[in-house]
Design a protein around this motif. Sequence first.
Motif, PDB file in Angstrom:
ATOM      1  N   VAL A 120      46.708  29.589  56.094  1.00 38.33           N
ATOM      2  CA  VAL A 120      45.534  28.971  55.471  1.00 38.33           C
ATOM      3  C   VAL A 120      44.800  30.044  54.676  1.00 38.33           C
ATOM      4  N   ASN A 121      44.873  29.941  53.362  1.00 36.64           N
ATOM      5  CA  ASN A 121      44.129  30.840  52.477  1.00 36.64           C
ATOM      6  C   ASN A 121      42.724  30.266  52.316  1.00 36.64           C
ATOM      7  N   ASN A 122      41.780  30.866  53.003  1.00 34.89           N
ATOM      8  CA  ASN A 122      40.414  30.341  53.024  1.00 34.89           C
ATOM      9  C   ASN A 122      39.391  31.314  52.445  1.00 34.89           C
ATOM     10  N   ALA A 123      39.583  32.611  52.636  1.00 31.68           N
ATOM     11  CA  ALA A 123      38.569  33.597  52.239  1.00 31.68           C
ATOM     12  C   ALA A 123      38.310  33.552  50.737  1.00 31.68           C
ATOM     13  N   ALA A 124      37.050  33.642  50.366  1.00 27.43           N
ATOM     14  CA  ALA A 124      36.665  33.614  48.952  1.00 27.43           C
ATOM     15  C   ALA A 124      35.279  34.217  48.812  1.00 27.43           C
ATOM     16  N   ASN A 125      34.885  34.484  47.572  1.00 23.02           N
ATOM     17  CA  ASN A 125      33.542  34.992  47.310  1.00 23.02           C
ATOM     18  C   ASN A 125      33.022  34.331  46.033  1.00 23.02           C
ATOM     19  N   ASP A 126      31.985  33.520  46.192  1.00 24.73           N
ATOM     20  CA  ASP A 126      31.431  32.769  45.057  1.00 24.73           C
ATOM     21  C   ASP A 126      30.160  33.423  44.518  1.00 24.73           C
ATOM     22  N   LYS A 127      30.151  34.740  44.467  1.00 20.53           N
ATOM     23  CA  LYS A 127      28.984  35.472  43.962  1.00 20.53           C
ATOM     24  C   LYS A 127      28.614  34.975  42.564  1.00 20.53           C
ATOM     25  N   ARG A 128      27.341  34.635  42.388  1.00 20.95           N
ATOM     26  CA  ARG A 128      26.883  34.129  41.094  1.00 20.95           C
ATOM     27  C   ARG A 128      26.860  35.249  40.056  1.00 20.95           C
ATOM     28  N   HIS A 129      27.133  34.860  38.809  1.00 16.06           N
ATOM     29  CA  HIS A 129      27.138  35.859  37.742  1.00 16.06           C
ATOM     30  C   HIS A 129      26.935  35.200  36.381  1.00 16.06           C
ATOM     31  N   ASP A 130      26.341  35.940  35.486  1.00 20.81           N
ATOM     32  CA  ASP A 130      26.139  35.522  34.099  1.00 20.81           C
ATOM     33  C   ASP A 130      27.381  35.921  33.308  1.00 20.81           C
ATOM     34  N   ALA A 131      28.018  34.975  32.666  1.00 14.80           N
ATOM     35  CA  ALA A 131      29.271  35.242  31.951  1.00 14.80           C
ATOM     36  C   ALA A 131      29.118  36.358  30.919  1.00 14.80           C
ATOM     37  N   LEU A 132      27.963  36.460  30.293  1.00 11.79           N
ATOM     38  CA  LEU A 132      27.756  37.480  29.267  1.00 11.79           C
ATOM     39  C   LEU A 132      27.594  38.881  29.854  1.00 11.79           C
ATOM     40  N   GLU A 133      27.392  38.964  31.156  1.00 12.25           N
ATOM     41  CA  GLU A 133      27.197  40.266  31.793  1.00 12.25           C
ATOM     42  C   GLU A 133      28.403  40.724  32.608  1.00 12.25           C
ATOM     43  N   VAL A 134      29.447  39.904  32.682  1.00 15.06           N
ATOM     44  CA  VAL A 134      30.635  40.262  33.458  1.00 15.06           C
ATOM     45  C   VAL A 134      31.406  41.375  32.755  1.00 15.06           C
ATOM     46  N   ASP A 135      31.743  42.429  33.516  1.00 20.71           N
ATOM     47  CA  ASP A 135      32.591  43.478  32.975  1.00 20.71           C
ATOM     48  C   ASP A 135      33.971  43.392  33.630  1.00 20.71           C
ATOM     49  N   GLU A 136      34.893  44.239  33.185  1.00 25.32           N
ATOM     50  CA  GLU A 136      36.264  44.158  33.685  1.00 25.32           C
ATOM     51  C   GLU A 136      36.341  44.446  35.178  1.00 25.32           C
ATOM     52  N   GLY A 137      35.504  45.358  35.638  1.00 23.06           N
ATOM     53  CA  GLY A 137      35.524  45.695  37.056  1.00 23.06           C
ATOM     54  C   GLY A 137      35.158  44.504  37.927  1.00 23.06           C
ATOM     55  N   PHE A 138      34.090  43.789  37.546  1.00 22.76           N
ATOM     56  CA  PHE A 138      33.686  42.614  38.320  1.00 22.76           C
ATOM     57  C   PHE A 138      34.746  41.528  38.243  1.00 22.76           C
ATOM     58  N   TRP A 139      35.271  41.311  37.039  1.00 24.00           N
ATOM     59  CA  TRP A 139      36.299  40.276  36.869  1.00 24.00           C
ATOM     60  C   TRP A 139      37.513  40.565  37.756  1.00 24.00           C
ATOM     61  N   ASP A 140      37.985  41.793  37.730  1.00 21.51           N
ATOM     62  CA  ASP A 140      39.166  42.157  38.524  1.00 21.51           C
ATOM     63  C   ASP A 140      38.889  42.016  40.019  1.00 21.51           C
TER      64      ASP A 140
ATOM     65  N   ALA B 195      28.266  26.007  36.017  1.00 22.68           N
ATOM     66  CA  ALA B 195      27.894  27.261  35.370  1.00 22.68           C
ATOM     67  C   ALA B 195      27.416  28.253  36.417  1.00 22.68           C
ATOM     68  N   GLY B 196      27.411  29.530  36.037  1.00 19.49           N
ATOM     69  CA  GLY B 196      26.844  30.556  36.897  1.00 19.49           C
ATOM     70  C   GLY B 196      27.837  31.318  37.729  1.00 19.49           C
ATOM     71  N   TYR B 197      29.122  30.933  37.668  1.00 17.84           N
ATOM     72  CA  TYR B 197      30.150  31.704  38.369  1.00 17.84           C
ATOM     73  C   TYR B 197      31.530  31.381  37.789  1.00 17.84           C
ATOM     74  N   ALA B 198      31.656  31.682  36.501  1.00 18.95           N
ATOM     75  CA  ALA B 198      32.858  31.319  35.749  1.00 18.95           C
ATOM     76  C   ALA B 198      34.118  31.986  36.294  1.00 18.95           C
ATOM     77  N   SER B 199      33.995  33.205  36.800  1.00 19.40           N
ATOM     78  CA  SER B 199      35.171  33.882  37.351  1.00 19.40           C
ATOM     79  C   SER B 199      35.671  33.153  38.589  1.00 19.40           C
ATOM     80  N   TYR B 200      34.746  32.709  39.425  1.00 21.12           N
ATOM     81  CA  TYR B 200      35.100  31.978  40.640  1.00 21.12           C
ATOM     82  C   TYR B 200      35.754  30.645  40.320  1.00 21.12           C
ATOM     83  N   THR B 201      35.163  29.889  39.397  1.00 21.45           N
ATOM     84  CA  THR B 201      35.744  28.586  39.066  1.00 21.45           C
ATOM     85  C   THR B 201      37.093  28.746  38.372  1.00 21.45           C
ATOM     86  N   THR B 202      37.254  29.801  37.590  1.00 26.58           N
ATOM     87  CA  THR B 202      38.555  30.084  36.979  1.00 26.58           C
ATOM     88  C   THR B 202      39.617  30.290  38.054  1.00 26.58           C
TER      89      THR B 202
END
Length: 253
Positions: free
Chosen positions: A91-111, A152-159
């Motif tokens: 069961v793959n359950n662990a996740a992190n839905d930390k909120r973020h502004d898409a315009l402020e996301v850098d490569e480190g956060f995305w990765d 909105a507010g956590y585009a990396s998570y929804t992706t």
Amino acid sequence: MTATFHDLRGKTVFITGGGSGIGAALTDGFLAQGAKVGFVQRSDASAFCDEMEGKHGTRPLFVACDITDMHALKAAIAHTGTELGPLDVLVNNAANDKRHDALEVDEGFWDWSQAINLKAYFFACQAAAAAMRGRGGVIVNFSSISYMMGQAGYASYTTANGGITAMTHSLAREFGPEKIRVNALAPGWVMTQKQREMWVTEEALEAHLAKQCLKETLAPEDVVGATLFLASDTSRMMTGQLMVVDGGVVSAR
């Protein structure tokens, strides 16, 4: 618990993030069915393991692990198989839905975000499928309705959520000949302690409940039954599917 899935008794189950929130409810639920449970999370879960042992008479196997460390994650899955017996359910359950502004996301956060919310899922599936090969087994990947709603507010998570669903379809096709079933489960807004502490406000909850067909909040226990069903032979001819447990948000929009 409203149903007993007799075939889960004695099965070896591995859960990511199995010591808190939804994951803790899943560990509790599988132990109640007589399954053997191993789980990982970063924080110490000794007190939770004590609680589960007192409740069920069986102690879950806890392995401290950051799931962004793929080597450690694979090692934890292998260790669970060694200690509890060949793996039957992931069961793959662990996740992190930390909120973020898409315009402020850098490569480190995305990765970092993709490593937790998608990459770890794939490599856990890979390790589990290798362990299940020749015997069959079940994989349940937790997604979320967030990506279906265009939140909105956590585009990396929804992706990552959308990726989990797509990955589930592909792995179900690829692993099917090995009798390995792969399904996804998408909860709605589940009122875990973390959610209540970080994101739940009276206004936000009222707005969300207005979208639900069922006007009650979801608790972690509300997704346990669906997970047990997917893990059980009761759903033996069900694979490559997405099951939604959200109180009717998606159908009501």
